[in-house]
Design a protein around this motif. Structure first.
Motif, mmCIF file in Angstrom:
data_model
loop_
_atom_site.group_PDB
_atom_site.id
_atom_site.type_symbol
_atom_site.label_atom_id
_atom_site.label_comp_id
_atom_site.label_asym_id
_atom_site.label_seq_id
_atom_site.Cartn_x
_atom_site.Cartn_y
_atom_site.Cartn_z
ATOM 1 N N MET A 117 47.675 14.394 -68.497
ATOM 2 C CA MET A 117 47.270 15.735 -68.334
ATOM 3 C C MET A 117 47.219 16.133 -66.696
ATOM 4 S SD MET A 117 43.835 17.363 -69.714
ATOM 5 C CE MET A 117 43.932 19.036 -70.800
ATOM 6 N N ASN A 118 47.386 17.251 -66.352
ATOM 7 C CA ASN A 118 47.394 17.718 -65.247
ATOM 8 C C ASN A 118 46.109 17.965 -64.775
ATOM 9 O OD1 ASN A 118 50.028 17.610 -64.745
ATOM 10 N ND2 ASN A 118 50.443 19.671 -65.508
ATOM 11 N N SER A 119 45.674 17.972 -63.474
ATOM 12 C CA SER A 119 44.443 18.328 -62.846
ATOM 13 C C SER A 119 44.093 19.759 -62.774
ATOM 14 C CB SER A 119 44.064 17.789 -61.291
ATOM 15 O OG SER A 119 45.094 18.640 -60.623
ATOM 16 N N ILE A 120 42.701 20.139 -62.928
ATOM 17 C CA ILE A 120 42.719 21.647 -62.912
ATOM 18 C C ILE A 120 43.125 22.350 -61.556
ATOM 19 C CG2 ILE A 120 40.333 21.432 -64.084
ATOM 20 C CD1 ILE A 120 39.046 21.368 -61.336
ATOM 21 N N TRP A 121 43.499 21.408 -60.525
ATOM 22 C CA TRP A 121 44.257 22.013 -59.371
ATOM 23 C C TRP A 121 45.665 22.632 -59.654
ATOM 24 C CZ3 TRP A 121 39.558 22.183 -57.669
ATOM 25 C CH2 TRP A 121 38.818 20.999 -57.563
ATOM 26 N N SER A 122 46.249 21.588 -60.296
ATOM 27 C CA SER A 122 47.524 21.828 -60.672
ATOM 28 C C SER A 122 47.794 22.829 -61.827
ATOM 29 C CB SER A 122 48.432 20.748 -61.477
ATOM 30 O OG SER A 122 48.210 19.713 -60.506
ATOM 31 N N GLN A 123 46.664 23.073 -62.585
ATOM 32 C CA GLN A 123 46.544 24.231 -63.634
ATOM 33 C C GLN A 123 46.330 25.596 -63.406
ATOM 34 O OE1 GLN A 123 44.263 22.914 -66.924
ATOM 35 N NE2 GLN A 123 44.891 20.988 -66.901
ATOM 36 N N SER B 141 53.000 16.858 -54.771
ATOM 37 C CA SER B 141 52.925 16.257 -56.024
ATOM 38 C C SER B 141 52.651 14.813 -56.290
ATOM 39 C CB SER B 141 54.756 16.166 -56.423
ATOM 40 O OG SER B 141 55.378 15.449 -55.324
ATOM 41 N N GLY B 142 52.097 14.271 -55.093
ATOM 42 C CA GLY B 142 51.352 12.829 -55.117
ATOM 43 C C GLY B 142 49.897 12.969 -55.419
ATOM 44 N N GLN B 143 49.179 12.518 -54.382
ATOM 45 C CA GLN B 143 47.689 11.978 -54.679
ATOM 46 C C GLN B 143 47.025 13.556 -54.570
ATOM 47 O OE1 GLN B 143 46.814 9.850 -56.607
ATOM 48 N NE2 GLN B 143 48.878 9.326 -56.267
ATOM 49 N N THR B 144 47.516 14.609 -53.522
ATOM 50 C CA THR B 144 46.848 15.729 -53.377
ATOM 51 C C THR B 144 46.475 16.571 -54.416
ATOM 52 O OG1 THR B 144 47.834 15.771 -51.130
ATOM 53 C CG2 THR B 144 46.919 17.730 -51.716
ATOM 54 N N ARG B 145 47.057 16.615 -55.481
ATOM 55 C CA ARG B 145 46.811 17.342 -56.704
ATOM 56 C C ARG B 145 45.949 16.349 -57.535
ATOM 57 N NH1 ARG B 145 50.774 19.902 -59.242
ATOM 58 N NH2 ARG B 145 51.674 20.252 -57.453
ATOM 59 N N ASN B 146 45.464 15.095 -57.005
ATOM 60 C CA ASN B 146 44.493 14.410 -58.121
ATOM 61 C C ASN B 146 43.211 14.261 -57.283
ATOM 62 O OD1 ASN B 146 46.611 14.270 -60.034
ATOM 63 N ND2 ASN B 146 47.479 12.553 -59.210
ATOM 64 N N THR B 147 43.073 14.819 -56.443
ATOM 65 C CA THR B 147 41.870 14.455 -55.616
ATOM 66 C C THR B 147 40.689 15.161 -56.077
ATOM 67 O OG1 THR B 147 40.870 14.838 -53.609
ATOM 68 C CG2 THR B 147 42.251 16.434 -53.918
ATOM 69 N N TRP C 67 42.534 13.721 -65.410
ATOM 70 C CA TRP C 67 43.440 12.864 -64.688
ATOM 71 C C TRP C 67 42.952 11.928 -64.007
ATOM 72 C CZ3 TRP C 67 40.469 17.330 -63.493
ATOM 73 C CH2 TRP C 67 39.674 17.236 -62.253
ATOM 74 N N SER C 68 43.721 11.135 -63.221
ATOM 75 C CA SER C 68 43.477 10.076 -62.490
ATOM 76 C C SER C 68 44.123 10.035 -60.887
ATOM 77 C CB SER C 68 43.875 8.833 -63.047
ATOM 78 O OG SER C 68 45.260 8.873 -63.167
ATOM 79 N N ALA C 69 43.519 9.425 -60.106
ATOM 80 C CA ALA C 69 43.771 9.493 -58.874
ATOM 81 C C ALA C 69 44.236 7.838 -58.124
ATOM 82 C CB ALA C 69 42.807 10.036 -57.838
ATOM 83 N N GLN C 70 44.913 7.885 -57.203
ATOM 84 C CA GLN C 70 45.198 6.390 -56.509
ATOM 85 C C GLN C 70 45.076 6.486 -55.225
ATOM 86 O OE1 GLN C 70 47.808 4.167 -58.643
ATOM 87 N NE2 GLN C 70 48.818 3.201 -56.869
ATOM 88 N N ASP C 71 44.318 5.689 -54.448
ATOM 89 C CA ASP C 71 43.906 5.265 -53.231
ATOM 90 C C ASP C 71 44.233 4.192 -52.443
ATOM 91 O OD1 ASP C 71 42.269 7.893 -53.273
ATOM 92 O OD2 ASP C 71 41.160 6.763 -54.521
ATOM 93 N N CYS C 72 44.794 4.252 -51.353
ATOM 94 C CA CYS C 72 45.119 3.215 -50.507
ATOM 95 C C CYS C 72 43.931 2.481 -49.736
ATOM 96 C CB CYS C 72 46.112 3.389 -49.192
ATOM 97 S SG CYS C 72 47.734 3.781 -49.919
#
Ligand code: FES
Length: 480
Positions: free
Chosen positions: A1-7, A58-64, A305-310
């Motif tokens: 599912m897309n984040s609320i930001w993407s939606q 399209s990477g992590q910025t939309r999942n923060t 949604w989910s996110a990935q961090d370094c």
């Protein structure tokens, strides 16, 4: 599912590169870091272009969860101890400067991005540790204090509060900031030389090259794969979940490891963190949903949604020169869980570095640093990678294809070789070569995201083997 930001925000599409070009600075990656770095350099009078493998953000910025803060857990005592008070202060002041810079840009440019000042809180059960952290942060110049009043749905001893922090809608902000920049989408970089970015659509020749695509994909020099790993975490957006304002995060070692912040009428509940490639049992979203129901019985899920961090070896991002042998390359990576704030830190640091100006906060972020912490961290990453490789060679297969339940995946033996197989709800099987194309570790099935994830450095692939995120640059091999 897309984040609320993407939606709620669609960023305008850009055309791919279609010719050879020259520029002062070429930035790889059009997430928050890449766009802010490009914007800062353009504002400083440099010609800049950005190459993006996919789409802007399209990477992590939309999942923060989009917090802008210098409060990164209970880190200031730890940093003071590991790298000294002076560099801990540099870290604190760089992040405070980033908050100020966000405020300036948003005000001066009139950016409508739901920017709100909020307090940031880190909660915990150890009152002495919280008080000591508040005192340490205050000594470093931060607006920190201890409060026993934590507006959370479970009891804690209190929280460390940082005043004048902020939250926003990251894509609305990025849309406005990216507007005046030259960005080429759908243009993955294949090869990087001293001054060239080579793509299938043309070559960019540049005085300076900035790696800002989350995880650097050039392994040598730099060896970033040996000094970072990636972690995943999960978010629910809940309607009708009453909670107080503020941005809440947990102290390390707490039993309840959840984050909270509001966006309008929604509560964003985060949790379920784990190292990438280590979630074969799944159930992270379901565990969050159970907690949401227990704490907010009238709530309803609006999005997940989910996110990935370094994550770096010593807890400090790598921002500065890529490697001593490549003076024209620069890097911004390892943002831990604080990508929005650190993206702005990176923009200010790399702008000054490339423009030949001294930045008072540069030293603490120098990727060339070597401390006791980083050395032991490098060793840990190496051990983990070796384990991943060993699993590929020796681990006994766990399931056979016929035993894989719909919606699940596993590793089976086919023609004497291990193959990753997943099964759709309708019974369709998809198989991939489980050897990660980055450095060869064995991919693991993540049932929460239905993806193949690499435990070594965090590359991810979908059920067809298509690359979701690097450092791998190519798809995982598929099988008939
Ligand atoms: Fe490095 Fe998979 S991401 S081996």
């Amino acid at each position: 599912m897309n984040s609320i930001w993407s939606q709620t925000c669609e960023i305008k599409e850009r055309r791919p590169l279609s010719e050879n070009i020259r520029t002062d600075v070429a930035v790889i990656g059009a997430g928050m870091a890449g766009v802010l770095i490009a914007s800062a350099l353009q504002e400083a009078g440099r010609s800049v272009i950005v190459l993006e493998a996919n789409r802007i953000a399209s990477g992590q910025t939309r999942n923060t969860t989009a917090k802008i803060t210098s409060q990164h857990g209970l880190i200031y005592q730890k940093l003071t101890k590991s790298i000294g008070e002076e560099r801990a202060r540099q870290y604190a002041m760089a992040n405070e400067a980033a908050i100020t810079e966000y405020r300036r840009m948003i005000t001066e440019r009139g950016i409508d991005c739901d920017f709100e000042e909020q307090c940031a809180y880190v909660y915990g059960g150890d009152i002495d540790a919280l008080k000591a952290e508040a005192a340490c942060a205050e000594k470093l110049g931060l607006g920190a204090s201890f409060t026993p009043d934590a507006a959370l749905p479970f009891p804690v001893a209190g929280a460390v509060r940082f005043a004048r922090q902020a939250q926003f809608h990251p894509l609305k902000f990025l849309q406005a900031v990216s507007e005046p920049l030259t960005i080429y989408e759908k243009t993955p970089v294949k090869t990087v030389t001293e001054h060239e970015l080579i793509t299938d659509r043309g070559t960019v020749t540049s005085e300076h090259i900035v790696f800002a695509a989350h995880y650097p994909f050039v392994n040598f020099p730099g060896l970033y794969f040996a000094r970072m790993h990636q972690e995943r975490s999960y978010v629910l957006a809940l309607e009708n979940a009453a909670s107080a304002d503020g941005m809440w995060f947990f102290a390390e070692g707490e039993e309840n490891q959840y984050s909270f912040r509001r966006w309008g009428e929604l509560l964003l509940l985060g949790g379920g963190g784990h190292r990438c490639g280590e979630n074969s049992a799944g159930g992270k979203y379901d565990a969050l949903r159970r907690q949401a129901q227990a704490w907010f019985p009238d709530s309803r899920e609006a999005a997940h949604w989910s996110a990935q961090d370094c994550i770096t070896a010593d807890g400090v991002p790598y921002i500065g020169g890529y490697a001593a042998s490549r003076p024209s390359w620069h890097v911004a990576t390892g943002f831990q869980k604080w990508g929005m704030t650190t993206s702005m830190v990176a923009a200010m640091l790399l702008r000054d570095r490339i423009c030949g100006k001294l930045n008072p906060y540069a030293e603490v972020f120098d990727p060339g640093r070597f401390t006791g912490e980083t050395i032991s961290g490098v060793a840990d990453e190496g051990v983990h990678a070796v384990k991943g490789l060993a699993r590929r060679m020796f681990k006994v297969p766990e399931e056979q294809a016929a035993e894989i339940a719909p919606g699940h995946g596993g590793i089976v033996m086919l023609d004497g070789e291990k193959v990753g197989v997943c099964k759709d709800e309708d019974g369709t099987l998809y198989s991939v070569d489980i050897r990660c194309p980055h450095l060869g570790c064995q991919l693991e099935w993540n049932p929460d995201e239905r993806s193949w994830d690499c435990p070594c450095h965090g590359s991810r692939f979908d059920k067809y083997g298509a690359l979701i995120s690097g450092p791998a640059q190519t798809d995982a091999g598929t099988r008939e």
